[in-house]
Each structure stands twice: as C-alpha cells, then as structure tokens.
Design a protein around this motif. Structure first.
Motif, short mmCIF file in Angstrom:
data_model
loop_
_atom_site.label_atom_id
_atom_site.label_comp_id
_atom_site.label_asym_id
_atom_site.label_seq_id
_atom_site.Cartn_x
_atom_site.Cartn_y
_atom_site.Cartn_z
N PHE A 1 36.83 -30.32 27.74
CA PHE A 1 36.99 -28.95 27.25
C PHE A 1 35.67 -28.42 26.70
N GLY A 2 34.80 -29.29 26.25
CA GLY A 2 33.52 -28.91 25.65
C GLY A 2 32.84 -30.16 25.12
N ALA A 3 31.75 -29.95 24.43
CA ALA A 3 31.02 -31.08 23.87
C ALA A 3 31.13 -31.01 22.35
N PRO A 4 31.15 -32.15 21.68
CA PRO A 4 31.16 -33.50 22.21
C PRO A 4 32.58 -33.99 22.51
N GLY B 1 25.56 -41.48 28.38
CA GLY B 1 25.65 -40.06 28.08
C GLY B 1 25.87 -39.21 29.32
N ILE B 2 26.56 -38.11 29.12
CA ILE B 2 26.70 -37.07 30.14
C ILE B 2 26.17 -35.80 29.49
N ASN B 3 24.98 -35.37 29.90
CA ASN B 3 24.36 -34.17 29.36
C ASN B 3 24.93 -32.97 30.09
N LEU B 4 25.72 -32.17 29.37
CA LEU B 4 26.53 -31.11 29.97
C LEU B 4 25.82 -29.77 30.02
N LYS B 5 25.66 -29.25 31.24
CA LYS B 5 25.15 -27.89 31.47
C LYS B 5 23.95 -27.57 30.59
N ILE C 1 26.19 -27.75 18.53
CA ILE C 1 25.90 -28.01 17.12
C ILE C 1 26.59 -29.29 16.64
N SER C 2 27.83 -29.51 17.08
CA SER C 2 28.56 -30.72 16.67
C SER C 2 27.89 -31.98 17.21
N CYS C 3 27.24 -31.88 18.36
CA CYS C 3 26.54 -33.03 18.93
C CYS C 3 25.39 -33.48 18.02
N LEU D 1 31.23 -46.65 25.67
CA LEU D 1 31.58 -45.27 25.35
C LEU D 1 30.87 -44.36 26.34
N LEU D 2 31.58 -43.39 26.84
CA LEU D 2 31.04 -42.36 27.73
C LEU D 2 31.05 -41.08 26.91
N ASN D 3 29.87 -40.60 26.52
CA ASN D 3 29.76 -39.50 25.57
C ASN D 3 29.21 -38.23 26.23
N VAL D 4 29.96 -37.14 26.14
CA VAL D 4 29.53 -35.84 26.66
C VAL D 4 28.79 -35.11 25.54
N TRP D 5 27.54 -34.70 25.81
CA TRP D 5 26.71 -34.07 24.79
C TRP D 5 25.86 -32.97 25.41
N ALA D 6 25.26 -32.15 24.55
CA ALA D 6 24.37 -31.09 25.00
C ALA D 6 23.47 -30.66 23.85
#
Length: 193
Positions: A134-137, A95-99, A74-76, A65-70
């Motif tokens: 489009f956004g995280a997650p 993980g991909i820690n976004l911005k 809040i959803s993360c 799994l490739l997971n975009v998070w930040a």
C-alpha cells in the motif's frame, strides 16, 4: 411519504456517523495480505548500488526481512536506524526501493548506512504491486524457501520486532515450515494477519 423525506437526511447522517465511528476503531496496521503463506513473486530488477540485475533466486536461502523503503518516505527515515540495528545483530534484510531516484537512494544509503544485503530498485512499482504493498514502509518476513510468512505495514521498531516479527523469525531459523506450522500458536499467527 412527505414525513419520510424529512427524516431521510437524519437517517443518512446516522448511517455515515456509524461507519465513521466503526472506522476509528480499526487499526490501520492490520492490513491482511493475500500473499501470506505464498511465495515471493518473481522479479528481475536492478540492484540500487551495482545496477546488476537481481532475481528472486538471488534471495538468500534463510529467513529474512523484505523491506519496502523510499527516500521520499518520512516513516522510512524513522525506521532506518532500527533496521541498521537488526542488520548489526545478523538479521538479513533485503530492500525494495519503491518508485525512487537511484541517485537519491544511493545518497540515502551512504548517509544513513546500508542495512540491506542488497536493495533492488522498483522504479515502476511492479514488484510492490505484486506484493500488495500500500505504501512505504512495509516489511515481509520470508522463510528459507522464499515464502512470505508475515507482513507488517508501518515502521518496524523495537516493539514490533519483539512482539510480532522476532518470535516468528526465531522459529523459522530453528525448524522447517512444516514443523513450525504444526507448533504455531494461534496468538503468534494472529500477529501476522
């Protein structure tokens, strides 16, 4: 012609009402990805924990799994305990820690535990943009060859895992993609579009 002008606002209102009504029936998590069945984009980003440069070649040669998070997402925070559970069960997650601020990301992983094999810091959001995020997650199911096979927008929870991601993940673990595609049912494929 004058009478038509009187009805013009009513016609415009009716058209807008129809569009809004149609929009309410759409599922916001059903966002198609142009990258499904395409390789993960090339990247060279710093690891959140060690700051060493990681590339696409560093992805494990197995389904993951490739997971975009930040930390600002809040959803993360809602999703994170379930990702920890999946990691404990042996599901590899990158993980991909976004911005995000790297210090905040490190504190997050220390406080909420780290389910990731590694997590790259996508400060500028270029990898996320290349992935069509489009956004995280957002979570991508990637096969052993580095090809994206499924995309999920939103929180991965027990329902999403069991009905959408797990059946495909288990198939990918058992066989090559060519064999998998030959046996893929329309109902399984429809879950990842």
């Amino acid at each position: 012609m004058a009478r038509l002008k009187l009805f013009l606002p009513l016609i415009i209102f009716a058209a807008l009402a129809l569009l809004f009504w149609r929009g309410l029936s759409l599922n916001p998590q059903d966002m198609p990805s142009a990258l499904v069945n395409k390789p993960v984009p090339e990247f060279a980003l710093r690891d959140v924990e060690s700051a060493r440069e990681l590339k696409k070649a560093d992805l494990p040669n197995k389904p993951l799994l490739l997971n975009v998070w930040a930390t600002w997402c809040i959803s993360c925070r809602v999703e994170h305990p379930y990702l920890n559970k999946l990691a404990e069960q042996g599901v590899p997650i990158v993980g991909i820690n976004l911005k995000d601020d790297n210090t905040a990301a490190l504190q997050w992983l220390e406080k909420f535990h780290d389910p990731y094999l590694f997590s790259v810091s996508d400060v500028e959001g270029r990898l996320a943009l290349d992935l069509g995020v489009f956004g995280a997650p957002e979570t991508f199911l990637v096969d052993a060859g580095g090809t994206i096979r499924c995309k999920h927008v939103g929180v991965v929870d027990d329902r999403v895992w069991q009905t959408k991601l797990q059946p495909l993940y288990e198939k990918l673990q058992q066989q090559s993609w060519d064999e998998f595609a030959g046996e893929l049912s329309d109902s399984l494929l429809a879950r990842c579009r």
